[in-house]
Design a protein around this motif. Structure first.
Motif, mmCIF file in Angstrom:
data_model
loop_
_atom_site.group_PDB
_atom_site.id
_atom_site.type_symbol
_atom_site.label_atom_id
_atom_site.label_comp_id
_atom_site.label_asym_id
_atom_site.label_seq_id
_atom_site.Cartn_x
_atom_site.Cartn_y
_atom_site.Cartn_z
ATOM 1 N N GLN A 186 -1.546 -20.313 6.928
ATOM 2 C CA GLN A 186 -2.794 -20.217 7.680
ATOM 3 C C GLN A 186 -3.784 -21.235 7.128
ATOM 4 O O GLN A 186 -3.892 -21.397 5.905
ATOM 5 N N ASP A 187 -4.505 -21.891 8.021
ATOM 6 C CA ASP A 187 -5.539 -22.848 7.625
ATOM 7 C C ASP A 187 -5.022 -23.876 6.621
ATOM 8 O O ASP A 187 -5.662 -24.148 5.595
ATOM 9 N N ASN A 188 -3.847 -24.422 6.901
ATOM 10 C CA ASN A 188 -3.218 -25.452 6.069
ATOM 11 C C ASN A 188 -2.923 -25.003 4.639
ATOM 12 O O ASN A 188 -2.875 -25.819 3.722
ATOM 13 N N LYS A 189 -2.725 -23.693 4.440
ATOM 14 C CA LYS A 189 -2.337 -23.150 3.143
ATOM 15 C C LYS A 189 -1.102 -22.284 3.341
ATOM 16 O O LYS A 189 -0.994 -21.575 4.340
ATOM 17 N N ALA A 190 -0.191 -22.337 2.374
ATOM 18 C CA ALA A 190 1.012 -21.500 2.403
ATOM 19 C C ALA A 190 0.929 -20.486 1.268
ATOM 20 O O ALA A 190 0.681 -20.848 0.115
ATOM 21 N N TYR A 191 1.101 -19.230 1.605
ATOM 22 C CA TYR A 191 1.096 -18.141 0.639
ATOM 23 C C TYR A 191 2.511 -17.578 0.539
ATOM 24 O O TYR A 191 3.227 -17.529 1.548
ATOM 25 N N THR A 192 2.909 -17.127 -0.642
ATOM 26 C CA THR A 192 4.229 -16.542 -0.824
ATOM 27 C C THR A 192 4.101 -15.184 -1.518
ATOM 28 O O THR A 192 3.040 -14.829 -2.046
ATOM 29 N N LYS A 193 5.197 -14.447 -1.496
ATOM 30 C CA LYS A 193 5.329 -13.154 -2.179
ATOM 31 C C LYS A 193 4.176 -12.211 -1.830
ATOM 32 O O LYS A 193 3.797 -12.094 -0.676
ATOM 33 N N SER A 194 3.611 -11.544 -2.850
ATOM 34 C CA SER A 194 2.581 -10.542 -2.574
ATOM 35 C C SER A 194 1.322 -11.168 -1.977
ATOM 36 O O SER A 194 0.650 -10.541 -1.154
ATOM 37 N N SER A 195 1.022 -12.406 -2.348
ATOM 38 C CA SER A 195 -0.152 -13.085 -1.764
ATOM 39 C C SER A 195 0.000 -13.210 -0.250
ATOM 40 O O SER A 195 -0.969 -13.033 0.498
#
Length: 141
Positions: free
Chosen positions: A71-80
């Motif tokens: 989202q919004d040019n950011k990639a989050y993984t796992k619990s985030s």
């Protein structure tokens, strides 16, 4: 013809998930039900779309043990990623977002425990989930 990963432009928040995991597929259906804004899109990690998007964010397409939320040019993984997804759900599920204030090493440990055991605890399909026709426009392949 190979598409350059840097050409992928997503306008909606997107979840990349393990398409053969029963737990992951159930979670996707849960998000579809409680994301009333209908703004979250999805793609199995096994798809070409997901592999190109992962490359764009320098994430390995070999790692099927994490959900990825972009989202919004950011990639989050796992619990985030899970907490960011929760922000888009209706209450009371939206409140899960506030678990992000628990130390990340604890929440990622719990996430990794579930991820490591998801096939033995919940099972696995031979092929990726086929979305219902009314959900089809929210899936990238």
């Amino acid at each position: 013809m190979h598409t350059n990963a840097s050409n992928i432009k997503i306008t909606n928040p997107t979840v990349l998930f393990d398409g053969v995991c029963n737990f992951c597929n159930t979670t996707v259906r849960f998000v579809l039900a409680y994301n009333r804004a209908e703004n979250i899109h999805f793609s199995p990690l096994q798809s070409d779309f997901a592999k190109q998007l992962l490359a764009q964010y320098n994430l390995s397409s070999d790692d099927m043990d994490t959900v990825v939320f972009v989202q919004d040019n950011k990639a989050y993984t796992k619990s985030s990623a899970a907490f960011q997804i929760a922000r888009h759900l209706i209450y009371p599920w939206k409140a899960l977002y506030y678990f992000k204030y628990i130390p990340k090493n604890i929440t990622d440990w719990i996430y990794d425990l579930i991820a490591k055991n998801r096939y033995s605890w919940f099972g696995k399909k031979n092929q990726c989930m086929v979305p219902k026709p009314e959900w089809r426009e929210r899936f990238h392949e």
